[in-house]
Design a protein around this motif. Structure first.
Motif, PDB file in Angstrom:
ATOM      1  N   ARG A   1       1.383  -1.782  -5.018  1.00 49.44           N
ATOM      2  CA  ARG A   1       0.156  -1.688  -5.809  1.00 49.44           C
ATOM      3  C   ARG A   1      -0.011  -0.238  -6.224  1.00 49.44           C
ATOM      4  N   ASN A   2      -1.064   0.050  -6.962  1.00 51.96           N
ATOM      5  CA  ASN A   2      -1.376   1.414  -7.382  1.00 51.96           C
ATOM      6  C   ASN A   2      -2.639   1.885  -6.678  1.00 51.96           C
ATOM      7  N   GLY A   3      -2.635   3.112  -6.172  1.00 53.91           N
ATOM      8  CA  GLY A   3      -3.824   3.630  -5.515  1.00 53.91           C
ATOM      9  C   GLY A   3      -3.485   4.471  -4.298  1.00 53.91           C
ATOM     10  N   LYS A   4      -4.457   4.669  -3.427  1.00 56.18           N
ATOM     11  CA  LYS A   4      -4.266   5.449  -2.216  1.00 56.18           C
ATOM     12  C   LYS A   4      -3.377   4.684  -1.244  1.00 56.18           C
ATOM     13  N   LEU A   5      -2.474   5.403  -0.601  1.00 53.87           N
ATOM     14  CA  LEU A   5      -1.542   4.756   0.331  1.00 53.87           C
ATOM     15  C   LEU A   5      -2.236   4.472   1.657  1.00 53.87           C
ATOM     16  N   LEU A   6      -2.281   3.199   2.028  1.00 51.77           N
ATOM     17  CA  LEU A   6      -2.854   2.751   3.296  1.00 51.77           C
ATOM     18  C   LEU A   6      -1.875   1.772   3.936  1.00 51.77           C
ATOM     19  N   PRO A   7      -0.902   2.271   4.694  1.00 51.59           N
ATOM     20  CA  PRO A   7       0.136   1.399   5.250  1.00 51.59           C
ATOM     21  C   PRO A   7      -0.459   0.325   6.162  1.00 51.59           C
ATOM     22  N   GLN A   8       0.066  -0.870   6.045  1.00 50.66           N
ATOM     23  CA  GLN A   8      -0.328  -1.986   6.894  1.00 50.66           C
ATOM     24  C   GLN A   8       0.921  -2.643   7.471  1.00 50.66           C
ATOM     25  N   GLY A   9       0.798  -3.198   8.658  1.00 50.59           N
ATOM     26  CA  GLY A   9       1.891  -3.932   9.284  1.00 50.59           C
ATOM     27  C   GLY A   9       2.878  -3.089  10.059  1.00 50.59           C
ATOM     28  N   VAL A  10       2.575  -1.805  10.225  1.00 47.44           N
ATOM     29  CA  VAL A  10       3.514  -0.923  10.914  1.00 47.44           C
ATOM     30  C   VAL A  10       3.702  -1.346  12.366  1.00 47.44           C
ATOM     31  N   GLU A  11       2.610  -1.667  13.041  1.00 47.29           N
ATOM     32  CA  GLU A  11       2.696  -2.032  14.460  1.00 47.29           C
ATOM     33  C   GLU A  11       3.568  -3.275  14.649  1.00 47.29           C
ATOM     34  N   GLN A  12       3.400  -4.265  13.783  1.00 39.31           N
ATOM     35  CA  GLN A  12       4.197  -5.488  13.898  1.00 39.31           C
ATOM     36  C   GLN A  12       5.679  -5.202  13.660  1.00 39.31           C
ATOM     37  N   ALA A  13       5.979  -4.381  12.659  1.00 38.53           N
ATOM     38  CA  ALA A  13       7.381  -4.075  12.349  1.00 38.53           C
ATOM     39  C   ALA A  13       8.057  -3.330  13.483  1.00 38.53           C
ATOM     40  N   LEU A  14       7.331  -2.386  14.085  1.00 39.42           N
ATOM     41  CA  LEU A  14       7.913  -1.611  15.164  1.00 39.42           C
ATOM     42  C   LEU A  14       8.004  -2.400  16.467  1.00 39.42           C
ATOM     43  N   GLY A  15       7.408  -3.581  16.490  1.00 39.99           N
ATOM     44  CA  GLY A  15       7.554  -4.460  17.639  1.00 39.99           C
ATOM     45  C   GLY A  15       8.915  -5.134  17.708  1.00 39.99           C
ATOM     46  N   LEU A  16       9.665  -5.090  16.610  1.00 35.10           N
ATOM     47  CA  LEU A  16      11.004  -5.666  16.600  1.00 35.10           C
ATOM     48  C   LEU A  16      11.993  -4.691  17.234  1.00 35.10           C
ATOM     49  N   VAL A  17      13.016  -5.236  17.835  1.00 37.89           N
ATOM     50  CA  VAL A  17      13.978  -4.428  18.593  1.00 37.89           C
ATOM     51  C   VAL A  17      14.828  -3.578  17.649  1.00 37.89           C
ATOM     52  N   ASP A  18      15.000  -2.314  18.009  1.00 43.13           N
ATOM     53  CA  ASP A  18      15.912  -1.385  17.323  1.00 43.13           C
ATOM     54  C   ASP A  18      15.653  -1.295  15.822  1.00 43.13           C
ATOM     55  N   VAL A  19      14.373  -1.196  15.477  1.00 42.95           N
ATOM     56  CA  VAL A  19      13.959  -0.961  14.097  1.00 42.95           C
ATOM     57  C   VAL A  19      13.328   0.422  14.037  1.00 42.95           C
ATOM     58  N   HIS A  20      13.757   1.235  13.083  1.00 42.08           N
ATOM     59  CA  HIS A  20      13.332   2.627  12.992  1.00 42.08           C
ATOM     60  C   HIS A  20      12.676   2.854  11.636  1.00 42.08           C
ATOM     61  N   LEU A  21      11.438   3.330  11.657  1.00 41.58           N
ATOM     62  CA  LEU A  21      10.631   3.452  10.445  1.00 41.58           C
ATOM     63  C   LEU A  21      10.519   4.905  10.008  1.00 41.58           C
ATOM     64  N   HIS A  22      10.631   5.119   8.694  1.00 42.92           N
ATOM     65  CA  HIS A  22      10.465   6.450   8.106  1.00 42.92           C
ATOM     66  C   HIS A  22       9.559   6.323   6.889  1.00 42.92           C
ATOM     67  N   LEU A  23       8.361   6.901   6.981  1.00 45.96           N
ATOM     68  CA  LEU A  23       7.468   6.982   5.834  1.00 45.96           C
ATOM     69  C   LEU A  23       7.480   8.420   5.333  1.00 45.96           C
ATOM     70  N   TYR A  24       7.361   8.590   4.020  1.00 47.60           N
ATOM     71  CA  TYR A  24       7.664   9.867   3.397  1.00 47.60           C
ATOM     72  C   TYR A  24       6.455  10.787   3.197  1.00 47.60           C
ATOM     73  N   GLY A  25       5.294  10.356   3.653  1.00 47.11           N
ATOM     74  CA  GLY A  25       4.138  11.240   3.562  1.00 47.11           C
ATOM     75  C   GLY A  25       3.551  11.357   2.170  1.00 47.11           C
ATOM     76  N   LYS A  26       3.790  10.396   1.309  1.00 48.07           N
ATOM     77  CA  LYS A  26       3.204  10.428  -0.031  1.00 48.07           C
ATOM     78  C   LYS A  26       1.771   9.910   0.032  1.00 48.07           C
ATOM     79  N   ARG A  27       0.884  10.556  -0.680  1.00 48.67           N
ATOM     80  CA  ARG A  27      -0.541  10.218  -0.610  1.00 48.67           C
ATOM     81  C   ARG A  27      -0.879   8.982  -1.434  1.00 48.67           C
ATOM     82  N   GLU A  28      -0.170   8.813  -2.534  1.00 55.07           N
ATOM     83  CA  GLU A  28      -0.492   7.744  -3.480  1.00 55.07           C
ATOM     84  C   GLU A  28       0.645   6.736  -3.553  1.00 55.07           C
ATOM     85  N   THR A  29       0.272   5.475  -3.712  1.00 54.56           N
ATOM     86  CA  THR A  29       1.259   4.424  -3.913  1.00 54.56           C
ATOM     87  C   THR A  29       1.232   3.965  -5.365  1.00 54.56           C
ATOM     88  N   ARG A  30       2.401   3.618  -5.871  1.00 54.09           N
ATOM     89  CA  ARG A  30       2.545   3.002  -7.192  1.00 54.09           C
ATOM     90  C   ARG A  30       3.527   1.851  -7.060  1.00 54.09           C
TER      91      ARG A  30
END
Length: 381
Positions: free
Chosen positions: A321-350
């Motif tokens: 979507r377009n707007g302010k970045l508000l990540p959702q679902g991170v906790e659920q994704a990191l609950g899976l085994v051997d999954v490594h997350l990298h978010l890039y620190g961008k303020r806005e999503t497009r």
């Protein structure tokens, strides 16, 4: 180089590639300076110093030069003359201006590769629309029309199915303001990539051949290692190594290739910096592409590029979507085994913007990819 005397490192660009390079630099205790075109950049927030301004602004560039000893870059959109100026001011620029100048112009890049007897799709310069028609008369349709500079993720390319597509493609690619070239369309079985790290002493290490899956011209999934036969993998590795030696790449150079149904390997293009196809290496390899880029740039011995697990799958995380970045679902994704997350620190999503990636490790490619895609589906950006 004495470990206590690391030079100050400057990076041209403030995006995610610079950010992940800085994360690797932290381990070496290197002082870092980022020259970003806009304030509050993802990399600028991690660097010791962020200088904001246009790369071609001489006062800004001088401030940057005075603050650093060694310069590298996160993309090939920097004007070659900027690197020449930095070198004239006594800065060690890696990769050098000649490397960037060759690679950033796709026509010059292809000509260089051909001069070294390396396989590429047939191509020609376009000075006038009639050149496309003459080329089509020889090779037929479809063709790929490309901007020679500043194209990425499919931007700067246009597929021509017939002569009727030429006017619209010229308009989209901003001809005649931008120089163009035309290529024969390659009917490929898969797309692969090979990352090569090289230092100024000529030492070279090669990452496993990976398969890249594109979605709307953006890299969606990377599978490491690629599911290709040993002969094709050896051929791709040999071609990639020769290509990097030909352009004298320093640090990481990414070589993107096509594999045809007949198992021939053709070079698509090179990138003279860390690359999306190598992000899996942060978690999946003994030495990440970002650490080896630094090692190459600083003239240090290169690290082991080998895989830590039999299979690794990286999935890009794009804005929905377009707007302010508000990540959702991170906790659920990191609950899976051997999954490594990298978010890039961008303020806005497009919609379609690269905002992060995740990598899953496992023992089989099928299961690992399923887990990686499941985790990616849980995260909403």
């Amino acid at each position: 180089m004495d470990f206590a005397q690391f030079p100050r490192l400057g990076i041209l660009g403030g995006g995610q590639l610079a950010r992940m390079t800085l994360q690797a630099a932290v381990s070496f205790g290197i002082d870092t300076v980022v020259l970003a075109e806009a304030p509050d950049s993802p990399a600028g927030r991690l660097a010791q110093h962020e200088i904001v301004g246009a790369w071609h602004d001489q006062q800004i560039l001088r401030r940057f030069a005075d603050a650093v000893d060694v310069v590298t870059l996160e993309n090939e959109f920097v004007d070659e003359r900027v690197l020449i100026q930095l070198a004239e001011w006594g800065k060690l620029v890696r990769p050098g201006p000649h490397v960037l100048g060759t690679i950033q112009d796709k026509l010059r890049q292809k000509q260089k590769l051909v001069n070294h007897a390396l396989p590429v799709p047939d191509f020609a310069a376009v000075e006038h629309p009639d050149d496309i028609l003459h080329y089509a008369a020889h090779w037929g349709w479809p063709l790929i029309l490309k901007a020679r500079r500043n194209g990425y993720d499919g931007y700067g390319n246009a597929t021509l199915q017939s002569a009727a597509d030429i006017p619209g493609a010229l308009d989209r690619l901003d001809w005649p303001t931008r120089q163009l070239m035309v290529e024969r369309a390659v009917p490929f079985a898969c797309e692969i990539a090979v990352l090569i790290a090289r230092n100024d002493k000529g030492q070279m290490v090669t990452y496993p051949v990976v398969e890249t899956i594109q979605r709307q011209h953006i890299c969606h999934i990377v599978r490491a290692p690629a599911a290709i036969d040993a002969h094709t993998a050896e051929q791709a590795t040999r071609i990639a190594q020769a290509a990097v030696a030909a352009v004298q790449g320093i640090g990481i150079t990414a070589v993107e290739l096509f594999v045809t149904p007949e198992h021939a390997v053709l070079i698509n293009e090179l990138a003279p910096r860390p690359h999306n196809s190598g992000h899996f290496s942060i978690d999946a390899c003994v030495t990440s592409q970002f650490e080896n880029h630094l090692r190459g740039v600083l003239g240090l011995p290169l690290g082991d590029p080998g895989l830590r697990a039999p299979a690794a799958v990286m999935v890009n995380l794009l804005g929905s979507r377009n707007g302010k970045l508000l990540p959702q679902g991170v906790e659920q994704a990191l609950g899976l085994v051997d999954v490594h997350l990298h978010l890039y620190g961008k303020r806005e999503t497009r919609i379609g913007r690269k905002l992060g990636h995740l990598t899953a490790l496992g023992s089989s490619m099928e299961e690992t990819e399923l887990r990686a895609c499941s985790a990616a589906d849980m995260i909403k950006l």
